[in-house]
Each structure stands twice: as C-alpha cells, then as structure tokens.
Design a protein around this motif. Structure first.
Motif, mmCIF file in Angstrom:
data_model
loop_
_atom_site.group_PDB
_atom_site.id
_atom_site.type_symbol
_atom_site.label_atom_id
_atom_site.label_comp_id
_atom_site.label_asym_id
_atom_site.label_seq_id
_atom_site.Cartn_x
_atom_site.Cartn_y
_atom_site.Cartn_z
ATOM 1 N N GLY B 127 -9.712 -32.203 52.272
ATOM 2 C CA GLY B 127 -9.712 -32.443 53.713
ATOM 3 C C GLY B 127 -9.763 -31.170 54.538
ATOM 4 N N LEU B 128 -9.468 -30.055 53.920
ATOM 5 C CA LEU B 128 -9.392 -28.791 54.656
ATOM 6 C C LEU B 128 -10.642 -27.917 54.492
ATOM 7 N N ILE B 129 -11.669 -28.439 53.863
ATOM 8 C CA ILE B 129 -12.847 -27.602 53.599
ATOM 9 C C ILE B 129 -13.494 -27.144 54.897
ATOM 10 N N GLN B 130 -14.051 -25.906 54.842
ATOM 11 C CA GLN B 130 -14.702 -25.360 56.026
ATOM 12 C C GLN B 130 -16.225 -25.468 55.927
ATOM 13 N N SER B 131 -16.725 -25.612 54.724
ATOM 14 C CA SER B 131 -18.161 -25.856 54.574
ATOM 15 C C SER B 131 -18.404 -26.541 53.237
ATOM 16 N N ALA B 132 -19.660 -26.998 53.053
ATOM 17 C CA ALA B 132 -19.994 -27.799 51.870
ATOM 18 C C ALA B 132 -19.631 -27.091 50.566
ATOM 19 N N VAL B 133 -19.791 -25.766 50.518
ATOM 20 C CA VAL B 133 -19.509 -25.081 49.241
ATOM 21 C C VAL B 133 -18.027 -25.164 48.868
ATOM 22 N N ASP B 134 -17.154 -25.264 49.865
ATOM 23 C CA ASP B 134 -15.725 -25.383 49.559
ATOM 24 C C ASP B 134 -15.408 -26.689 48.848
ATOM 25 N N ARG B 135 -16.310 -27.665 49.009
ATOM 26 C CA ARG B 135 -16.057 -28.983 48.418
ATOM 27 C C ARG B 135 -16.310 -28.985 46.914
ATOM 28 N N THR B 136 -17.231 -28.113 46.465
ATOM 29 C CA THR B 136 -17.678 -28.137 45.069
ATOM 30 C C THR B 136 -16.538 -28.024 44.051
ATOM 31 N N PRO B 137 -15.595 -27.118 44.240
ATOM 32 C CA PRO B 137 -14.495 -27.060 43.268
ATOM 33 C C PRO B 137 -13.739 -28.388 43.129
ATOM 34 N N PHE B 138 -13.623 -29.128 44.224
ATOM 35 C CA PHE B 138 -12.935 -30.423 44.148
ATOM 36 C C PHE B 138 -13.736 -31.414 43.331
ATOM 37 N N HIS B 139 -15.068 -31.415 43.500
ATOM 38 C CA HIS B 139 -15.922 -32.276 42.678
ATOM 39 C C HIS B 139 -15.712 -31.958 41.209
ATOM 40 N N THR B 140 -15.693 -30.659 40.901
ATOM 41 C CA THR B 140 -15.571 -30.254 39.506
ATOM 42 C C THR B 140 -14.230 -30.693 38.921
ATOM 43 N N ARG B 141 -13.141 -30.486 39.694
ATOM 44 C CA ARG B 141 -11.821 -30.917 39.200
ATOM 45 C C ARG B 141 -11.800 -32.416 38.984
ATOM 46 N N TYR B 142 -12.368 -33.176 39.954
ATOM 47 C CA TYR B 142 -12.337 -34.633 39.873
ATOM 48 C C TYR B 142 -13.084 -35.136 38.640
ATOM 49 N N ILE B 143 -14.302 -34.623 38.447
ATOM 50 C CA ILE B 143 -15.124 -35.098 37.331
ATOM 51 C C ILE B 143 -14.550 -34.637 35.992
ATOM 52 N N THR B 144 -14.172 -33.373 35.919
ATOM 53 C CA THR B 144 -13.666 -32.831 34.654
ATOM 54 C C THR B 144 -12.496 -33.666 34.150
ATOM 55 N N GLU B 145 -11.659 -34.067 35.080
ATOM 56 C CA GLU B 145 -10.458 -34.836 34.728
ATOM 57 C C GLU B 145 -10.785 -36.223 34.185
ATOM 58 N N LYS B 146 -11.874 -36.841 34.694
ATOM 59 C CA LYS B 146 -12.110 -38.264 34.390
ATOM 60 C C LYS B 146 -13.265 -38.529 33.438
ATOM 61 N N ILE B 147 -14.107 -37.516 33.199
ATOM 62 C CA ILE B 147 -15.388 -37.824 32.559
ATOM 63 C C ILE B 147 -15.314 -37.864 31.025
ATOM 64 N N THR B 148 -14.185 -37.414 30.477
ATOM 65 C CA THR B 148 -14.020 -37.397 29.015
ATOM 66 C C THR B 148 -14.401 -38.754 28.417
ATOM 67 N N GLY B 149 -15.194 -38.723 27.384
ATOM 68 C CA GLY B 149 -15.613 -39.969 26.742
ATOM 69 C C GLY B 149 -16.883 -40.543 27.327
ATOM 70 N N LEU B 150 -17.322 -40.011 28.487
ATOM 71 C CA LEU B 150 -18.538 -40.548 29.131
ATOM 72 C C LEU B 150 -19.627 -39.483 29.271
ATOM 73 N N ILE B 151 -19.387 -38.327 28.622
ATOM 74 C CA ILE B 151 -20.332 -37.229 28.789
ATOM 75 C C ILE B 151 -21.729 -37.580 28.269
ATOM 76 N N ASP B 152 -21.800 -38.231 27.119
ATOM 77 C CA ASP B 152 -23.112 -38.622 26.590
ATOM 78 C C ASP B 152 -23.827 -39.578 27.557
ATOM 79 N N ASP B 153 -23.055 -40.444 28.177
ATOM 80 C CA ASP B 153 -23.655 -41.393 29.137
ATOM 81 C C ASP B 153 -24.258 -40.655 30.327
ATOM 82 N N VAL B 154 -23.542 -39.604 30.764
ATOM 83 C CA VAL B 154 -24.087 -38.815 31.876
ATOM 84 C C VAL B 154 -25.386 -38.133 31.439
ATOM 85 N N LEU B 155 -25.376 -37.584 30.215
ATOM 86 C CA LEU B 155 -26.587 -36.919 29.728
ATOM 87 C C LEU B 155 -27.760 -37.896 29.675
#
Lengths: 458, 458
Positions: B127-155
C-alpha cells in the motif's frame, strides 16, 4: 380587394379560364346533370375544381358524381352505378371506358373534355361515408361555400406548385393535391400570407383549420380534413416535397419572379451526351427495364420505390457503392436507374462469424472454414471472421442474376420480373422512352435551384 | 503429485531449466547480491521468474532490485541508485548501459545473462509503494510463498501462451504477463484446471483470488492483484487475446497435441509471392514507412495503433474501402500496411448540407453551391445535398498528401512524419525489414487455427 403584384396579375391573366372555356365545360356539365336527372335513378353532382371554380386554364377534367341511395348494396351500386354512367357516357360520345381507382367508374372524352362519371353514395354526413369517393361531395360543398374571394389565390398556388414539380398527390409526385391547395389558401387567407407562413414551416407542421379534435398524425405535413377530422389531407406529401415547398416559399417571398410560375419543359439528353457525361463523372450507370405490370400507377409506383430501395440495399450489402438511384413508370416499360461509385470489386470479402463466447456456433464456424485456402478464421472484436470469395465481383452480374428476385420487390413488380428483365450499362442505358427521366436523373436541382439559376442566368 | 500427460511431460523436459542453467544463473545472482551487500548502501533482492523458479529454459533475464530506504528523495534514489547499479555492473562486465521503463535502471550482459539492476524503495507494505517498480518485490514474495508444487504448471502455461502468440503484456502483444500466468495457475490449482475453466470464460471475467474489496474494472479480463487490490494484473490483455486464450483452452482440452507448445518460426514471403498473391486477391496494397521515433515500444506502439485507426477512418471517409490494416515497429522503421477493396473512385461525391428548416445555413449553402456546374443543391431527407468534386480519387494520393498530418497520429509519430514518409503500392510494399510481418498480414489465422491446421495436416 387584394392588391396583386404585376407578376401575379400577369400570371393570373395566363391561367384564369376564359369565359369561353367556362361556358363550354359548364355546358357539358349541365347536359350530363340533366341526363342523370332524367334517368331518375341518381342525383348528379359536379365536384372537383370545375365545381369550385378553382381550375386552371387548359385543365379539362370534369368530375360528375352520381349519388345513389346509401341503402343500395355495394354490389348493386357497382352494377347499377356503372350501368347508368356507361349509358349516359354512350349518349354523348363513343370514347369511354371503365377505370378503377378505389372503385370502378366511367371515363369518357366528350368534346375535348375528360369526364369522369363516378358512382357513390349520397350519405347524410361525412361521418357516414362508406368509401373515399363518398367524401368528395363534402369537400366540394365545404370549399364552394368558403372559397369565394380566394379563387385567384388558389389558381396562383396551383400554378406555383405545378411549376415547382410538387403539384399532385400521386405516388410519383408525392406533392400537393388541389384540395390541399384550396385548404391552405383558405387557412392562411391568401397566396402571399400562405407563402409567408410556409417559409417558416418545420416538419410535423399541423394545420387544423376547424380546430377539430383529432388523432396524432406522423406525416411531415398535416392538414386536418375539415369534413373528416381523422384524415390528413396532406398525407401524400413527402418530407422532401414539403421542404421543397418551404424552399420555394422563401425564394418567392424574398425575390418574386415570373420564373416561379413557368412550366418546365421535358429535359433532354442524347445518347452521345450521356456517354460524355458518364466519362466525365467517372461513375458506372446501370439500368433495369421490364414490362410495366398491368395495374394503375397508384399500385405500381410504390412497388417501384420499394424495389429500388431493396436493390440499392442488395448492391451495398454486396459492396457496390450507390451514388444515386431512381425509378420511373411509363405505359410500356418501367425503368430502374443506378449510378454507382464502385461497380467492380476484388474476389475476396470478409465474412463475419459468431462471437467466440458462443462456443457451439464458434466451433461450427471454425471447423467449417478451416479447410479454406483463404485466410482465417481469425478473431476480431471477440468474434470469428473469415475471408471468403465474393459472390459478385461486378455489379452488372448481380443485377442480371436471379438474386434480384430474392429482395423485397412488391408483388406485381416481382411478377413482371419473373418473365425476365434487361440490364444495360453506361450509355447503353439510354432509351428514347425514358429520355426526359434520364436527363433529370443527372440534373437533380431542388425546385428553387431551377428558379434561382434562371434568375441569376446561370 | 499430479499425473501429467505424455505430451506435457515431454514439453516439460524441453522447457524446465537444466541444473547447469540454474547453477549458472543463481551463481551470478548470488555474486551480485553479495556485491550490493558489500556496498552497505542498499539491500539486493532477486525478483521476477528467476526468483520464483518459474523461468523457462533459455530465458536469461535476471532481475536484481536494489532496495533503498523510502526516506530517500526521488532524485537521490535516481542518482544514488543508478550510481550503485552502474558501479556493480561495471565490476562484472563491460557491456552495460542505462535504460528507462517507468524509472531508469542499468541493463548489463554478464556471462550471457541479461541482468537488470533496478533501484527501488524498500517499502513496508504494498500500500505504500511510490511507483510500479516498488510493487515487484511484493509480487515476488507473494508468488514464491505460494507457488511450490505448481512450478511445472506455470512453465506449461508460459509455453502454451507463447506458442499461441499471446504471451507478453507489451503493447504489441496485448497478452498475458508472466505474473498473470503464475496467478492463473495458482487460482485454478494447475494448468489443466485453468484450461478447463478458461474454455468457458466470457468477456468481463473477474478473478479475485484473495477476495479483496476492489473497484470496478472495465477490461475484458480482470485478475485482481493480490498485493494491490485496485490494480488489474490482466489490464494489458485485449479482448481478442483473451478470447484467443479461451479458444486455445477449448482446443487443447478437446484434443491435446504437442502443436500447442511449438514455437512458430517467422513467416516469409518473397516479393514475387506478394505480387502473385495480390493479383490473385484483386486488392490494392499500400504501405507507409517512416523512421522509428527514438522512444521505447511502450510509448510508440500505442501511437502506431491509434495512427492506423485514424488513417483507416480518413481513407473510409474519403470513400476508400479498407479490408485490413496493421502496423509494426522495427528498430529502424515503422510500417503501416493497408489492404483496400477500393482504391480508385470517380471524381464526384455527395456533400451533405444543412436541413432546410435551418433557414440561415440552408440559404448560405444554397447560394454558395448554386454556381457549381455539378448537380445540386438538391433535397434529400429534408436536407440539402450537393455533388462536389472528390478531393482524392486515388488512395495513393491521399496517403501521400499533407492531409495525413491532420488526423490523430500521436505526438511522436506525427513528429517523425513531419520529416516525410514513404508511400509504396502493391508488391512495392515488400521490404526485407518487414518480411515476416507482411507474410503474417496475409495469413491471419487465429492461434487455434494454426494448431488445428497442423493437427489436420492442412
């Protein structure tokens, strides 16, 4: 006493019937009335512009109505009425025959005068009429009673509208009937007051001279019939003819001229002139000609109009761009004329398919077209589209094809086309039978433009 | 453990990064992180598909974000951030330079890997991001945490969309970003469950994985960003690319095939083939070429899109019928391509005037045009119309004229055109720089059609 301009006085001198003409026509009318009275079977009534003294010099249309008792059956009226009309006509001339408008009547030529002998019911009031012809005597009584002092104004208006090509309520003219002219002059109190008012008319103009309770009319010009409030006397006036009158009214009130009363001659164009004109314009002209169906103008002309719009729509649906199209009915043949901007097209066209979210239809469409060697199906705006081969790449092929019979032509036109039609192209469309129509097709000036160009000597 | 079909297993064997590739890229990543830590001026975070282990074999895009204290001013971040990024890059390679997306960053080639070093703020919450690039680390944390077991599906999904030409959220593709692919797999719990669901999607499909309170989005596909609920992750997806995905999902679930994962090669067409194709189609092809304005694709491509629609509108307003039009941006030049059904027209056209009840304008129009030697003014549907000479009778003249600069082109495109542009016609539009684009212009199959034709061997 109205003060007339010199122009109007001079026009009136040309168009007022002469005393000789009056005596001649009324002489015939009286004899016919006497003959009907002698028969003892009906009353005779002279109606129309002769009865109202609003006819223009040279018009020779004498309408004599034979008024029968309303207790007579419809069949009896037709048999007895026509019988009486025929026997009276035969006493005066050898030139007569049966005609048919809403009901049959006898038309005869007696001493250069075209006489219509029309059987109808002598109803007590206009509310009791059984058909349109029964209404006519009421119109005549209404106008005769009120028009005194305004007859010259009616004559001027009739000539003014005739000169402008907007006089006549027939289907080809879509203009102003004689009765409408009379009511307009009556309502506004003269020719010039009418023009001053008409200069400011807008579509959906309603005139209700007797302030009758009436229904809502949708036509561009509404003149509530004083003798039948649910009838619009101006129902035949098209939007374009209504505004043409407005245009002429503005033109005349701004700058009066004799040219507003001149009758125009038929236009002419030779085959060579047509050929040069088309070369210069760069357009493609096509005509369709076929034998005129054996019915009256009032039946056929609306079908010609509908057919031309339907064919224009068919052309444009097939990618041919229509610049102008028109129709005409002559005794022998009817003609449709189409001037196209685009008459030849590439083989391919885009064929629109279903939206992809309509899964079943989308899959049918995709699998049907996938075998094509043409591009697609592809997706555009969420729908499938496909390139397909165009059915007609030349407008001429389309106009000559059976596909013409699939469009909405009207019953009798279709019937005639079933026996075949001629398609011509370019200067090949020229035809002596239709020369004035073809010339006018390319002229296309509004009524006021014709006058203004004469005034400006252009 | 999911059971994969043989097709999917075989695809995964091709697209899963090798251990060697992983070791190599992560080796570089670790060294860069260490260097940032050593500087003591920012934290380093590996983001993007490398961080999430969702990259496809052969992709070599390593994104390392340099997270600075949010108390730093915007200018200080740009100066200090770029300074640090540059000094780190220079320690590893000689091939690096500044680039610019929403903010400037350093792009470097280190051992065959394209590394982006991007300064941003280390904010506490999305909620405190100042520009779009600040958002990217949050995307990475969110996906990294949840994507285990679905990586092949993403590929699989990334390759499936790439094969279909709908992978990428850039302005030219208007398709699916990597992050969107990850979220789709996460939401539906796998590649196949996603396709089963997507086969029934309709436009205005909304997916809100975290059931956030959110605003109303108008795009055809909506994926509410789990880390920023007022953002649509699928905002770049056009209607046509959304339904193309739906189409592919239906095709694959109905009849799976390796073809759904094959990458298509650039299409080709020779100048002679183009010439033959055009002769066969009977259409007229025109191109406009001009130097690519010196700005990134995300700025220029939307202007190309707008320019082509505006020129198509300009062509059709002038009577030239456009069958298909498209645009492309290459490093040196941009190209607009127009295939017309009608490229030559007669001299005349109809010019619409005011309605006659607008008296003042109607009279001006009439008197202005009355001197013309062309037909009119005449009345049609209550308005004046006039025949006038057409400004352009050949589409080529119109495309070569200054009038092009009057249409809505977008700032930089207009700027470039001010220095001139090339118009070519027919096979003259062929150009080596644009060959694959020109070939594809005439192919126009939907993504599924390409696959189905391979399956059916058409």
């Amino acid at each position: 006493m109205v003060t007339r301009s010199k122009i109007e006085e001079s026009v009136l001198e040309q168009i007022r019937p002469t005393q000789q003409e009056r005596d001649h026509i009324w002489g015939i009318a009286k004899k016919l009335q006497q003959a009907v009275a002698d028969s003892g079977r009906a009353q005779a009534m002279v109606v129309g512009s002769i009865a109202r003294h609003t006819w223009v010099r040279g018009d020779r249309d004498l309408d004599v109505f034979l008024l029968f008792d309303p207790s007579l059956s419809r069949e009896a009226l037709e048999t007895e009425g026509l019988g009486l009309a025929r026997s009276i006509a035969s006493a005066f001339t050898k030139t007569y025959g049966e005609k048919y408008a809403e009901h049959p009547y006898i038309s005869a030529i007696i001493d250069d005068v075209e006489v219509d002998l029309v059987p109808c019911y002598a109803v007590e009031s206009a509310g009791l009429i059984q058909s349109a012809v029964d209404r006519t005597p009421f119109h005549t009584r209404y106008i005769t009673e009120k028009i005194t002092g305004l007859i010259d104004d009616v004559l001027l208006l009739k000539r003014f509208t005739k000169s402008g090509g907007i006089y006549g309520s027939d289907q080809m003219t879509e203009g102003f009937s004689g009765y409408l002219c009379e009511l307009l002059v009556l309502h506004y109190g003269g020719f010039i007051p009418l023009l001053n008012a008409a200069a400011e008319w807008k579509p959906q103009m309603v005139i209700n001279h007797e302030n009758h309770d009436t229904k809502h009319f949708t036509e561009p010009l509404v003149m509530v019939d004083p003798v039948d409030p649910n009838r619009n006397v101006a129902a035949a006036v098209s939007l374009d003819q209504m505004v043409a009158f407005v245009e002429l009214a503005r033109g005349y009130t701004e700058e009066p001229s004799m040219h507003f009363f001149e009758l125009s001659e038929d236009m002419s164009i030779t085959r060579e002139e047509l050929s040069r004109l088309l070369a210069e314009r760069g357009t493609s002209l096509f005509s369709i000609t076929f034998p005129t169906p054996p019915y009256i103008q009032e039946v056929i002309v609306p079908q010609l109009k509908r057919s031309v719009s339907a064919i224009v729509e068919h052309l444009e649906r097939n990618g041919f761009v229509v610049h102008h199209a028109h129709y005409v009915m002559q005794p022998e043949h009817c003609l449709f004329l189409f001037e196209l901007l685009v008459a030849d097209l590439p083989k391919i066209r885009t064929h629109a398919g279903p939206p992809l979210w309509n899964r079943l239809n989308a899959e049918k469409f995709r699998e049907k077209h996938i075998v094509s060697s043409l591009p697609g199906p592809f997706i555009k705006n969420g729908r499938y589209e496909m390139e397909v081969l165009r059915e007609f790449t030349h407008a001429r092929d389309m106009l000559a094809s059976e596909s013409l019979l699939q469009v909405s032509l009207g019953k009798h036109v279709r019937q005639s086309l079933l026996n075949g039609w001629q398609v011509a192209e370019g200067a090949g469309c020229w035809n002596a039978e239709f020369e004035p129509f073809i010339a006018a097709f390319f002229w296309r000036g509004s009524p006021l433009i014709r006058v203004r160009r004469k005034i400006l000597d252009l």
